[in-house]
Design an enzyme around this catalytic site. Structure first.
Site, mmCIF file in Angstrom:
data_model
loop_
_atom_site.group_PDB
_atom_site.id
_atom_site.type_symbol
_atom_site.label_atom_id
_atom_site.label_comp_id
_atom_site.label_asym_id
_atom_site.label_seq_id
_atom_site.Cartn_x
_atom_site.Cartn_y
_atom_site.Cartn_z
ATOM 1 N N ASP A 18 47.540 35.837 34.450
ATOM 2 C CA ASP A 18 47.800 37.149 34.102
ATOM 3 C C ASP A 18 49.280 37.345 33.551
ATOM 4 O O ASP A 18 49.927 38.203 34.400
ATOM 5 C CB ASP A 18 47.337 38.215 35.339
ATOM 6 C CG ASP A 18 47.118 39.534 34.842
ATOM 7 O OD1 ASP A 18 47.719 40.044 33.815
ATOM 8 O OD2 ASP A 18 46.550 40.330 35.727
ATOM 9 N N ASP B 249 39.521 44.369 25.562
ATOM 10 C CA ASP B 249 40.252 43.474 24.813
ATOM 11 C C ASP B 249 39.563 43.070 23.732
ATOM 12 O O ASP B 249 40.121 42.535 22.923
ATOM 13 C CB ASP B 249 40.498 42.392 25.758
ATOM 14 C CG ASP B 249 41.046 42.659 27.197
ATOM 15 O OD1 ASP B 249 41.834 43.847 27.255
ATOM 16 O OD2 ASP B 249 40.747 42.114 28.120
ATOM 17 N N HIS C 164 51.748 41.556 42.330
ATOM 18 C CA HIS C 164 51.096 42.622 43.070
ATOM 19 C C HIS C 164 51.665 42.323 44.432
ATOM 20 O O HIS C 164 52.002 43.513 45.116
ATOM 21 C CB HIS C 164 49.491 42.874 42.770
ATOM 22 C CG HIS C 164 49.033 43.026 41.511
ATOM 23 N ND1 HIS C 164 47.759 43.115 41.248
ATOM 24 C CD2 HIS C 164 50.014 43.298 40.366
ATOM 25 C CE1 HIS C 164 47.404 43.463 40.083
ATOM 26 N NE2 HIS C 164 48.787 43.254 39.634
ATOM 27 N N GLU D 37 47.060 38.577 43.235
ATOM 28 C CA GLU D 37 47.854 38.330 42.190
ATOM 29 C C GLU D 37 49.642 38.298 42.654
ATOM 30 O O GLU D 37 49.788 39.209 43.218
ATOM 31 C CB GLU D 37 47.915 39.528 41.049
ATOM 32 C CG GLU D 37 49.082 39.332 39.928
ATOM 33 C CD GLU D 37 48.661 40.311 38.573
ATOM 34 O OE1 GLU D 37 47.429 40.386 38.261
ATOM 35 O OE2 GLU D 37 49.623 40.783 38.176
ATOM 36 N N HIS E 280 38.787 41.881 29.762
ATOM 37 C CA HIS E 280 37.999 43.276 29.946
ATOM 38 C C HIS E 280 37.243 43.507 28.453
ATOM 39 O O HIS E 280 37.820 42.984 27.479
ATOM 40 C CB HIS E 280 39.040 44.444 29.940
ATOM 41 C CG HIS E 280 40.219 44.205 30.860
ATOM 42 N ND1 HIS E 280 41.347 43.256 30.684
ATOM 43 C CD2 HIS E 280 40.552 44.769 31.975
ATOM 44 C CE1 HIS E 280 42.321 43.350 31.613
ATOM 45 N NE2 HIS E 280 41.720 44.371 32.596
ATOM 46 N N ASP F 213 56.266 45.440 37.713
ATOM 47 C CA ASP F 213 55.132 44.440 37.314
ATOM 48 C C ASP F 213 55.273 43.919 36.060
ATOM 49 O O ASP F 213 54.500 44.352 35.147
ATOM 50 C CB ASP F 213 53.565 44.987 37.683
ATOM 51 C CG ASP F 213 52.533 43.872 37.727
ATOM 52 O OD1 ASP F 213 52.942 42.686 37.810
ATOM 53 O OD2 ASP F 213 51.569 44.280 37.502
ATOM 54 N N GLU G 172 40.923 43.408 43.202
ATOM 55 C CA GLU G 172 42.284 42.898 42.906
ATOM 56 C C GLU G 172 43.416 43.988 43.492
ATOM 57 O O GLU G 172 43.342 45.006 42.967
ATOM 58 C CB GLU G 172 42.589 42.650 41.361
ATOM 59 C CG GLU G 172 43.778 42.144 40.962
ATOM 60 C CD GLU G 172 44.198 41.605 39.689
ATOM 61 O OE1 GLU G 172 43.028 41.428 39.105
ATOM 62 O OE2 GLU G 172 45.212 42.187 39.154
HETATM 63 C C1 XUL Z 1 47.108 44.813 36.326
HETATM 64 C C2 XUL Z 1 46.439 43.583 36.396
HETATM 65 C C3 XUL Z 1 45.076 43.413 35.390
HETATM 66 C C4 XUL Z 1 43.896 42.931 36.312
HETATM 67 C C5 XUL Z 1 42.445 43.089 35.498
HETATM 68 O O1 XUL Z 1 48.206 44.781 36.977
HETATM 69 O O2 XUL Z 1 46.685 42.612 36.902
HETATM 70 O O3 XUL Z 1 45.341 42.865 34.309
HETATM 71 O O4 XUL Z 1 43.979 41.653 36.295
HETATM 72 O O5 XUL Z 1 42.378 44.326 35.157
HETATM 73 CO CO CO Z 2 46.041 40.922 37.395
#
Ligand code: XUL
Ligand code: CO
Length: 432
Positions: A336, A101, A268, A265, A98, A304, A229
């Protein structure tokens, strides 16, 4: 070389390694499913967890002490030095970041933009000699307090504008670095309470925002994939990009289902009440699979937790879906995942990633063999074989009345057949 990882040599594949840091299962050059393992898995390190996250939790502050934690450009450069050292030690082909970061926030938008551009030049210079490439870039539209009520879905149009301008700059940065994808995770695109929320307006604004992102991609000639995402909750109580099915409906509503794919993810998927493989299979079925964020949640906490993966059977079923869909195109496996806050040392960062790469390698190998042996697919094909018969195919062009006539004429009496779930589970168990 920075001194952060001093004494840690680049890792190699040593299946019989003792306690030393090495890969026991991940051999980049081994062919799995017709491709080098490195090209199948396409590993990426996430800049934020490894280099920007300070080890906070809701009860306590920073536990990690990193020499670059000082919010200056000098710190940002030192951070990049350590990051690129780690990419080399791990031999990963990709990283993701990002804007927030990588660069310190400036005094205003223009300064923040300049900071990002400067760091992008640092990355670009390092990437000339390093093997690592950019899997995806993204904008952090959730940490700063201006985004507390959302970015594209903020009630304040000035925040919408600020977010749009920020995404433009992050897309430029991603394009400049040859990124293969651009990710949008709707960090705070959702709501805390309906009592103050105009949901219809927020959803319209989110659609408008995404359409502009797609337009800008074409305008600048970015050939990568735009990825959304999905996540159902956290940080906002209800997030609009809830899961694969929800995002597909949203894309269709805005005519973007052929423009945008998904970054799915593990954690998620679990938060949404699905399995990872469910989300991957659905994305494949809808033609919107793009990439994965690999991690695992703590199943007791129901939150999470972004841990490194360590469950081979789960990972195998995930890669089974990835391979069944033809493997990654522009996507890859982004970790991640972050250390636990007590894992303070540089060596913990390396071990976390190395172990995760081994877990993924085992999962991929099991998945590839399951697919090649065909036992699951043979059983699946047999289960649906009736649909290859002429009368069944013809139902695509029939109507309820003609189908009723056929049922009567053929004196149909459908007979239930076993779904064979236990037998299929036993087959999977032979591979993992
Ligand atoms: C948050 C997440 C983020 C995204 C990118 O849960 O997964 O890190 O991957 O913004
Ligand atoms: Co993510």
């Amino acid at each position: 070389m920075s001194r952060f990882f001093e004494g840690i040599e680049p890792l190699s594949f040593k299946p019989d390694a003792g306690d030393e840091l090495a890969f026991r299962h991940y051999d980049a050059d081994e062919t799995v499913g017709g491709k080098r393992m490195e090209d199948q898995l396409r590993f990426a390190v996430a800049y934020w967890h490894s280099f920007a996250w300070p080890g906070t939790d809701p009860f306590g502050g920073q536990t990690f002490e990193r020499p670059w934690f000082n919010d200056t450009m000098e710190g940002a450069r030192a951070k990049a030095d350590a990051a690129f050292d780690m990419f080399e030690i791990l031999g990963v082909p990709y990283f993701c970041f990002h804007d927030a970061d990588a660069r310190p926030e400036g005094a205003n938008f223009a300064e923040t933009t300049r900071n990002l551009e400067e760091i992008v030049d640092v990355f670009a210079a390092k990437m000339e000699s390093a093997k690592v490439r950019l899997l995806w870039g993204t904008a952090n539209l959730f940490s700063h307090r201006r985004y507390m009520s959302g970015a594209a879905t903020n009630p304040d149009p000035a925040v919408f504008a600020y977010a749009a301008a920020t995404v433009k700059n992050c897309m430029d940065a991603t394009h400049k670095l040859g990124g293969e994808n651009y990710v949008l995770w709707g960090g705070r695109e959702g709501y805390e309470t309906l009592l103050n929320t105009d949901m219809g307006r927020e959803l319209d604004n989110l659609g408008r925002f995404l359409s502009m992102v797609v337009d800008y991609k074409h305008k600048i000639g970015f050939k990568g994939t735009i990825l959304i995402e999905p996540k159902p909750q956290e940080p906002t109580k209800h997030q609009y990009d809830y899961d694969v099915a929800t995002v597909y409906g949203f894309l269709q509503r805005h005519g973007l289902e052929n423009e945008v794919k998904l970054n799915i993810e593990q954690g998620h998927a679990i938060l949404a009440g699905h399995s990872f493989e469910h989300e991957l299979a659905l994305a494949n079925a809808l033609g919107i699979f793009g990439s994965i964020d690999m991690n695992r949640n703590d199943y007791q906490s129901g939150w999470d937790t972004d841990q490194f993966p360590n469950n081979v059977p789960e990972v195998a079923l995930a890669y089974y879906e990835v391979l069944k869909g033809g493997g990654f195109k522009t996507g890859g496996t982004n970790f991640d995942a972050k250390l636990r806050r007590q894992s303070l040392d540089p060596v913990d960062l390396i071990a976390g990633h190395a172990g995760a790469m081994d877990v993924c390698a085992r999962g991929l190998k099991a998945a590839s063999k399951m697919l090649a042996d065909g036992a699951l697919e043979d059983a699946r094909a047999k289960r649906y074989a009736g649909w290859t018969e002429g009368w069944a195919k013809a139902m695509a062009d029939s109507d309820l009345e003609s189908i009723e006539a056929m049922v009567l004429e053929q004196e149909m009496e459908p007979q239930p057949l076993s779904g064979r779930q236990e037998i299929l589970e036993n087959i999977v168990n032979r591979y993992v």
